[in-house]
Write a protein that holds these residues in place. Sequence first.
Motif, mmCIF file in Angstrom:
data_model
loop_
_atom_site.group_PDB
_atom_site.id
_atom_site.type_symbol
_atom_site.label_atom_id
_atom_site.label_comp_id
_atom_site.label_asym_id
_atom_site.label_seq_id
_atom_site.Cartn_x
_atom_site.Cartn_y
_atom_site.Cartn_z
ATOM 1 N N LYS A 71 77.915 19.637 -0.593
ATOM 2 C CA LYS A 71 77.252 20.564 -1.448
ATOM 3 C C LYS A 71 78.161 21.123 -2.352
ATOM 4 O O LYS A 71 77.976 21.536 -3.638
ATOM 5 N N GLU A 72 79.593 21.421 -1.593
ATOM 6 C CA GLU A 72 80.391 22.389 -2.610
ATOM 7 C C GLU A 72 80.989 21.367 -3.494
ATOM 8 O O GLU A 72 81.220 21.673 -4.665
ATOM 9 N N LYS A 98 77.981 20.840 -7.553
ATOM 10 C CA LYS A 98 77.188 21.869 -8.392
ATOM 11 C C LYS A 98 76.388 21.736 -9.019
ATOM 12 O O LYS A 98 75.392 22.420 -9.292
ATOM 13 N N GLN A 130 72.801 22.423 -7.933
ATOM 14 C CA GLN A 130 72.662 23.755 -7.054
ATOM 15 C C GLN A 130 71.641 24.368 -8.251
ATOM 16 O O GLN A 130 71.714 24.090 -9.560
ATOM 17 N N PRO A 131 70.512 25.483 -8.121
ATOM 18 C CA PRO A 131 70.329 25.872 -6.551
ATOM 19 C C PRO A 131 69.437 25.171 -5.665
ATOM 20 O O PRO A 131 69.275 25.468 -4.692
ATOM 21 N N GLU A 149 70.332 24.015 -2.052
ATOM 22 C CA GLU A 149 70.240 24.895 -0.735
ATOM 23 C C GLU A 149 69.018 24.674 -0.072
ATOM 24 O O GLU A 149 68.798 25.112 1.040
#
Length: 376
Positions: A313-314, A317, A320-321, A324
């Motif tokens: 997930k890092e 980008k 995102q969001p 999450e």
Amino acid sequence: MADRSRSTAARELLEGYLERTGVTGEGDSAKRYLWTDAFAVQALFGLSHIFEDKYFQDLALKLIALVHEHLGSHHPDDLRKDRISGLSEKEAALHPTIAGLRIGKNLPERREDQSYNSQLEWERDGQYFHYLTRWIQTLLLAHRETNSEEYAVWALELILAAERFIYREGDHIGMYWKMDTVLSRPLVASTGAHDPLEGMFCAKSIQLALPERAAELDPLVRKLEELCRGRDWATSDALGIGGLLLNTTRAAEIIAQNGKLISEVKPQKLLKDSLYSLQIFTPGFHDQQPAGRRLAFREGGLSLGIRSLNGRKEDLKMLQPELEQLQKYQNVARKIEDFWLEPHNREARSWQEHREINTVTLACSLLAVQAPQVFS
């Protein structure tokens, strides 16, 4: 169980698998099954990262060679005893994937004079498109891990062989699910739910790995785009959801490398369909069901997808969001892993009948927490 302990458990599971199938021990090295071995290679690369030991990378490369040797040749019970490509041993060693690779089923493929039996077909050999794409991803991983171009070239030759799964009848374009060993006739004519999607990512990834040969795949890419247009990918199947989560990462990687994707296969679309699929699946997931009523490799495929995408997930980008939302499904993955880590659950018939694929899939899910990059 801490992440390091889970990786140690995965290593022990894989060591047993490698011994039983003759990679390290006295087991039968001809006991090759393409899907299982593909994930085993990825898991071995994961172990090499986690434990910083090149020994596991060497085993991964040895396993690749064994697969090419055994699944690049006809079934042991087939009257044909040569390579499925028809090449000499010397040429076949240089081009081990040029005619595809067998599944590795117990029974030889159905002959043309034999009638179709839907149950028996599961036990018969041939070639599956979705197994070939899984092996292509494995070869591309070997290319990244070793920086050896031959693995990418073998991936290219394999996807070109797999183009024979695609057919056109008038204005209709379709894709076979299963073909015979030499890719001359279909054995099961229906299309796998995610086969065009996975074919697309394989072709695009190869173009990025071998830019000087990218044009060779342009006609195939156009066919796959046609097969993917207008499609939704949501599914209630645990293994299918896991694959869709892995494909979400692949799509994001292709975009990050300036690859072009049509809207139906962009990562945002795949993530949306993945999350919807999880919403469908989880209300019916009963983690207290006995082992005899569950299939570990299907559940493990789901937990692997959750673990791998969450672990990246890092790096993602662009997702995102919405990404999450995957957090709330981490408990599903952990429950699946914890259940099948219990030795008494692995005594069940449902585990023993599919022991090798269950073992490898569980190991992959455990390793994806610390080495998610090898499964995308």
